[in-house]
Scaffold this motif. Sequence first.
Motif, short mmCIF file in Angstrom:
data_model
loop_
_atom_site.label_atom_id
_atom_site.label_comp_id
_atom_site.label_asym_id
_atom_site.label_seq_id
_atom_site.Cartn_x
_atom_site.Cartn_y
_atom_site.Cartn_z
N ALA A 170 22.80 1.37 -29.06
CA ALA A 170 23.43 0.06 -29.01
C ALA A 170 24.79 0.10 -28.34
O ALA A 170 25.29 -0.93 -27.85
CB ALA A 170 23.56 -0.51 -30.42
N GLY A 171 25.44 1.28 -28.31
CA GLY A 171 26.76 1.39 -27.71
C GLY A 171 27.17 2.84 -27.58
O GLY A 171 26.57 3.73 -28.21
N VAL A 172 28.20 3.08 -26.75
CA VAL A 172 28.68 4.45 -26.51
C VAL A 172 30.21 4.46 -26.55
O VAL A 172 30.85 3.62 -25.92
CB VAL A 172 28.21 5.00 -25.15
N ILE A 173 30.76 5.42 -27.29
CA ILE A 173 32.19 5.70 -27.26
C ILE A 173 32.34 7.10 -26.67
O ILE A 173 31.83 8.07 -27.23
CB ILE A 173 32.82 5.64 -28.66
N ALA A 174 32.99 7.20 -25.52
CA ALA A 174 33.11 8.47 -24.80
C ALA A 174 34.57 8.87 -24.72
O ALA A 174 35.36 8.27 -23.99
CB ALA A 174 32.51 8.34 -23.40
N ASP A 175 34.93 9.90 -25.48
CA ASP A 175 36.30 10.39 -25.56
C ASP A 175 36.44 11.63 -24.67
O ASP A 175 35.81 12.65 -24.93
CB ASP A 175 36.63 10.72 -27.01
N SER A 176 37.24 11.52 -23.62
CA SER A 176 37.51 12.63 -22.70
C SER A 176 36.26 13.14 -21.98
O SER A 176 36.00 14.34 -21.92
CB SER A 176 38.17 13.80 -23.44
N PRO A 177 35.46 12.25 -21.40
CA PRO A 177 34.25 12.69 -20.70
C PRO A 177 34.59 13.23 -19.31
O PRO A 177 35.70 13.04 -18.80
CB PRO A 177 33.44 11.40 -20.58
N GLY A 220 24.49 8.23 -15.32
CA GLY A 220 24.09 7.59 -16.56
C GLY A 220 24.80 6.28 -16.80
O GLY A 220 24.16 5.26 -17.12
N ILE A 221 26.11 6.25 -16.61
CA ILE A 221 26.87 5.04 -16.90
C ILE A 221 26.52 3.91 -15.94
O ILE A 221 26.65 2.74 -16.26
CB ILE A 221 28.39 5.32 -16.89
N ALA A 222 26.04 4.26 -14.76
CA ALA A 222 25.65 3.24 -13.79
C ALA A 222 24.43 2.44 -14.25
O ALA A 222 24.18 1.34 -13.74
CB ALA A 222 25.36 3.88 -12.43
N HIS A 223 23.69 2.98 -15.24
CA HIS A 223 22.50 2.31 -15.74
C HIS A 223 22.73 1.66 -17.10
O HIS A 223 21.78 1.30 -17.78
CB HIS A 223 21.34 3.30 -15.86
N LEU A 224 23.98 1.51 -17.49
CA LEU A 224 24.29 0.99 -18.82
C LEU A 224 24.86 -0.42 -18.76
O LEU A 224 25.77 -0.76 -19.52
CB LEU A 224 25.29 1.92 -19.53
N ALA A 225 24.31 -1.24 -17.92
CA ALA A 225 24.83 -2.60 -17.75
C ALA A 225 24.73 -3.41 -19.03
O ALA A 225 25.57 -4.27 -19.31
CB ALA A 225 24.09 -3.31 -16.63
N GLY A 226 23.73 -3.14 -19.87
CA GLY A 226 23.55 -3.94 -21.07
C GLY A 226 24.11 -3.32 -22.33
O GLY A 226 23.98 -3.88 -23.42
N LEU A 253 28.58 -0.67 -13.71
CA LEU A 253 28.37 -2.02 -13.18
C LEU A 253 28.51 -3.07 -14.28
O LEU A 253 28.23 -4.24 -14.05
CB LEU A 253 26.98 -2.12 -12.55
N SER A 254 28.97 -2.63 -15.46
CA SER A 254 29.03 -3.53 -16.60
C SER A 254 30.43 -4.09 -16.81
O SER A 254 31.43 -3.38 -16.67
CB SER A 254 28.58 -2.80 -17.87
N GLU A 255 30.48 -5.36 -17.19
CA GLU A 255 31.74 -5.98 -17.54
C GLU A 255 32.05 -5.80 -19.03
O GLU A 255 33.10 -6.24 -19.51
CB GLU A 255 31.70 -7.47 -17.20
#
Length: 302
Positions: A170-177, A220-226, A253-255
């Motif tokens: 449902a969501g991602v928190i990425a610390d120091s990726p 990966g993040i490019a496919h996480l628009a939703g 690509l996500s706002e």
Amino acid sequence: MVAWVLAGAVGFALLGFVIAALYIADMFTRPKRRRVQGTPAEHGLRFEDVQFRSPDLVVLRGWFLESPGARATIMLVHNSDGTRADPEVGLLDIQRAYVRNGFNVFAFDLRGRGESGGSRDELGTGELRDLEAAAGYVRRRTEGLPIILHGFGLGAALALHAAGHDLEVAGVIADSPYESVREHLRYRWHRLPSPIFNLACWLARKLYGADVNTLRPTRGIAHLAGVPVLLIHGALDHEVPVAQTLNLAAASLSERNDVWIVPEAEHCEAYRAEPQAYVTRCLRLVDTAVPSRTLRIQSAAV
């Protein structure tokens, strides 16, 4: 005679080249295993020791912390040299914060780290299997409750890559990726000649199954628009340049994504630098990903 001497010199040089690459490949894939320091019980939390297996049968160990009535489970994924209780990051404190705010928490040791099996850092290749197995365990245990991935360093890179490649969260928190394992290793070993570096990468894949090209969070993040994503990075990080988080944000690509650069924080130390603000921002992401109002409406309908 001269030709034989030259041939011998070239042979010794090539042998030294290969030996150096073998040594570097071993260094690339040898994790610094640390013991798990402390448990959630030290923070007054109830927890269950759990054990499960990755698809390639590596035994993984972790903790499940249940919060009655939770609307989501937070999966914590530690850094490359860390454990599920990493004190430098403050993982036990973060687990407490999530549980006390009404969320389940699942924290586990990646292969070759902490109390989990395995002896090699597979540079994301095997660790992605570990993350998928952990998510499967959580999903079965919580009967499909939404999952939020919260990763640090390597764990952040794994979370972004996996979420963008069919791992339902449902969501991602990425610390120091970081952007990719190859770029990260090249930055850390920047003085190493390119031919030796490239051969070491090839040997790591052939000998240890560790492919530096597998883990690519940028894709990966490019496919996480939703899926909402919170990117966190310390401005004083000397292990992973803050530019890598900014590049990841640009690749999205996500706002719905948010970026927080913490001025006084070093690598994976944003919580230690600003604990209250850290928890507030993370909970804001979780509330965005799994709104409590939506959940109540669904429950009432059922």
